[in-house]
Design an enzyme around this catalytic site. Structure first.
Site, PDB file in Angstrom:
ATOM      1  N   ASP A   1      27.453  12.653  17.661  1.00 52.22           N
ATOM      2  CA  ASP A   1      28.858  12.284  17.447  1.00 52.22           C
ATOM      3  C   ASP A   1      29.689  13.393  16.802  1.00 52.22           C
ATOM      4  O   ASP A   1      29.230  14.096  15.909  1.00 52.22           O
ATOM      5  CB  ASP A   1      28.936  11.044  16.550  1.00 52.22           C
ATOM      6  CG  ASP A   1      28.460   9.801  17.274  1.00 52.22           C
ATOM      7  OD1 ASP A   1      27.858   9.939  18.358  1.00 52.22           O
ATOM      8  OD2 ASP A   1      28.704   8.711  16.754  1.00 52.22           O
TER       9      ASP A   1
ATOM     10  N   ASP B   1      26.008   3.221  25.815  1.00 48.30           N
ATOM     11  CA  ASP B   1      25.350   3.899  24.693  1.00 48.30           C
ATOM     12  C   ASP B   1      23.821   3.787  24.780  1.00 48.30           C
ATOM     13  O   ASP B   1      23.294   3.206  25.741  1.00 48.30           O
ATOM     14  CB  ASP B   1      25.909   3.280  23.398  1.00 48.30           C
ATOM     15  CG  ASP B   1      26.164   4.314  22.326  1.00 48.30           C
ATOM     16  OD1 ASP B   1      25.427   5.310  22.289  1.00 48.30           O
ATOM     17  OD2 ASP B   1      27.082   4.107  21.519  1.00 48.30           O
TER      18      ASP B   1
HETATM   19  C1  GAL Z   1      27.441   6.142  19.074  1.00 52.84           C
HETATM   20  C2  GAL Z   1      28.320   6.882  20.048  1.00 52.84           C
HETATM   21  C3  GAL Z   1      29.731   6.838  19.524  1.00 52.84           C
HETATM   22  C4  GAL Z   1      30.181   5.409  19.369  1.00 52.84           C
HETATM   23  C5  GAL Z   1      29.206   4.647  18.476  1.00 52.84           C
HETATM   24  C6  GAL Z   1      29.522   3.172  18.432  1.00 52.84           C
HETATM   25  O1  GAL Z   1      26.140   6.115  19.538  1.00 52.84           O
HETATM   26  O2  GAL Z   1      27.865   8.196  20.178  1.00 52.84           O
HETATM   27  O3  GAL Z   1      30.598   7.562  20.397  1.00 52.84           O
HETATM   28  O4  GAL Z   1      30.262   4.808  20.636  1.00 52.84           O
HETATM   29  O5  GAL Z   1      27.882   4.787  18.937  1.00 52.84           O
HETATM   30  O6  GAL Z   1      28.624   2.478  17.604  1.00 52.84           O
END
Ligand code: GAL
Length: 376
Positions: free
Chosen positions: A184, A127
Site C-alpha cells: 500500500d 484484494d
Molecule cells: C489492502 C489494499 C488497499 C485497500 C485495503 C482495504 O490490501 O492494498 O488498497 O484496498 O486492503 O482493506
C-alpha cells in the site's frame, strides 16, 4: 475492450477508509462531473473495503450493504453514479474475509459477481487477504475472472495481490485488466518513490488490456485521510512528480484525495491534458532510460508515443539539487543525422525550443520536468 488505456477514476480508500457512505459517494460523483474530472477521463468511482455488513445474509448467502452507511442499498448509489455519466466500482477479496474483516468472496465468487452485476457495477477491485491455503493466487483470480464473465455484465477486474507470485507474469492471461504490483501507498514522498523504484524493471509487462497498478494516487491529500502514515504528506512539487511518474509509466490514474475539496493546484495537475495524453497513449509503451546518476535517483526516461511523438521525463528523486544530461545520441539520434528534438513543456504547454546534441537540466530535490517532443 475495457482497458485499452490505463483506467482512470477515484477510489475511496486513501482518504476515507471505513468512513464511506451513500452521501459522500453522491457528493464525490457530483464533484467528478462538475469539476471537469469526468471530462478529463476520470470515469470510475470505486467504493473500496468496509461497505458491507459484517456477515452475509443467512438466508440468501449474499453480501449485504451496510444498512447505516448505505440505507438505500447499493443499486440506488450505482444509479446515481451512472446518472452523472460515471462508471461504478465495487470491492471484494479473494479470501474468506476482506483486509478490514468484512465478508470476502472465497467460495462465493459466482454469487458475488452476480450481486455486483445486480448493483450495476462496472469495475471490481479484488484484494488478497485471508485466503485459504488450499487455493493458490492464480486460481483465485481465475475464479473471480470467470465469475465476472458469467455475470452478464462487462466488469473490469482490478486485481490487488500486491505483486505476489510474480503477478505480472500470469495476471494478463487470467483476464484481469489491471494489477496492483506493490504494497500500500502512504501519503509521503519516500512511499511513492520506493513503490515506483520497485517496478522499474517490471513495467515492460504492462500493456494495453492489462496495466501495472502501483496504487491509488495520493496527489492532493496533504496528509489528510486514511493513508496519511506519518502525517508528513507531500509538497506540491512532490505531488507533481508523483503524477508525472504514474503518467509516464502508463499506470491507472485512480485519484485518492477528497474530490469534494480538491484545490485548484491539484485539479490543474490531474486534469493536465499533456500528462493525461502521455498516460493514455494507446500504444502504452514502457519508457527507456537514457541517464542514471546519484545512485539511480537522478534519471531521464524517454517514452515513445503514437503519432511520432515522444515524452521525456527528467527526474530528480534525490534529496539534493541535481543536474542531468539528455544526450540525443543515447536515445538513437546521432549528430550525423542532422536531427534535433522540438520540445514543449508538458506542464505549462509552452514551447521549450529545439534540443540539438544534448540538453542539460537542473532540478530541485524531488522535482521533475516533462516534455512532449518531436524529431525535427
Ligand atoms: C489492502 C489494499 C488497499 C485497500 C485495503 C482495504 O490490501 O492494498 O488498497 O484496498 O486492503 O482493506
Amino acid at each position: 475492450m475495457l482497458s485499452k488505456t490505463p483506467p482512470m477514476g477515484f477510489n475511496t480508500w486513501n482518504t476515507f477508509g471505513e468512513n464511506i457512505n451513500d452521501r459522500m459517494i453522491r457528493e464525490t460523483a457530483d464533484a467528478m462531473a462538475e469539476k471537469g474530472l469526468l471530462a478529463a477521463g476520470y470515469k470510475y468511482l470505486v467504493i473500496d473495503d468496509c461497505w458491507s455488513e459484517r456477515q452475509r445474509d443467512p438466508v440468501t448467502g449474499k453480501i449485504v450493504p451496510d444498512r447505516i452507511k448505505f440505507p438505500n442499498g447499493m443499486r440506488a448509489v450505482s444509479d446515481y453514479v451512472h446518472g452523472k455519466g460515471l462508471k461504478f466500482g465495487m470491492y471484494s477479496c479473494a479470501g474468506t474475509r476482506t483486509c478490514a474483516n468484512y465478508p470476502g468472496s472465497f467460495d462465493h465468487e459466482f454469487l458475488d459477481a452476480q450481486t455486483f452485476a445486480e448493483y450495476g457495477a462496472d469495475f471490481l477491485k479484488y484484494d488478497f487477504c485471508n485466503r485459504p491455503s488450499t487455493c493458490n493466487g492464480p486460481l483465485l483470480y481465475k475464479r473471480i475472472s470467470m465469475a465476472l464473465k458469467a455475470s452478464g455484465r462487462e466488469i473490469l477486474l482490478s486485481a490487488c495481490n500486491w505483486g505476489s507470485d510474480e503477478v505480472q507474469t500470469w495476471i494478463r492471461s487470467v483476464g484481469a485488466h489491471m494489477y496492483r504490483s506493490t504494497g500500500d501507498i502512504f501519503d509521503n514522498f519516500v512511499s511513492y518513490r520506493d513503490i515506483f523504484m520497485s517496478q522499474i524493471d517490471k513495467f515492460p509487462y504492462s500493456a494495453p488490456g492489462c496495466f501495472n497498478d502501483i496504487d491509488m494516487l495520493t496527489v492532493g491529500m496533504y496528509s489528510k485521510g486514511n493513508v496519511s502514515g506519518d502525517g508528513q504528506g507531500c509538497s506540491d512539487v512532490e505531488y507533481k512528480t508523483e503524477f508525472a511518474l504514474w503518467c509516464m509509466f502508463s499506470v491507472p490514474l485512480m485519484l485518492g484525495c477528497d474530490l469534494r475539496a480538491i484545490n485548484d493546484t491539484t485539479l490543474k495537475l490531474v486534469t493536465n491534458k499533456n500528462l493525461i495524453r502521455i498516460d493514455q497513449d494507446e500504444e502504452g509503451r514502457p519508457p527507456f532510460c537514457c541517464f542514471k546518476e546519484h545512485g539511480g535517483m537522478s534519471r531521464i526516461f524517454v517514452k515513445v508515443l503514437s503519432d511520432n511523438e515522444f515524452a521525456l521525463l527528467f527526474l530528480n528523486l534525490s534529496d539534493n539539487r541535481a543536474r542531468s544530461f539528455l544526450i540525443l545520441e543515447d536515445m538513437g539520434i546521432p549528430v550525423a543525422s542532422g536531427k534535433g528534438l522540438q520540445i514543449t513543456d508538458a506542464f505549462t504547454g509552452e514551447d521549450a525550443g529545439v534540443i540539438r546534441e544534448y540538453k542539460e537540466q537542473w532540478l530541485e530535490p524531488h522535482d521533475c520536468a516533462v516534455y512532449l517532443a518531436k524529431i525535427v
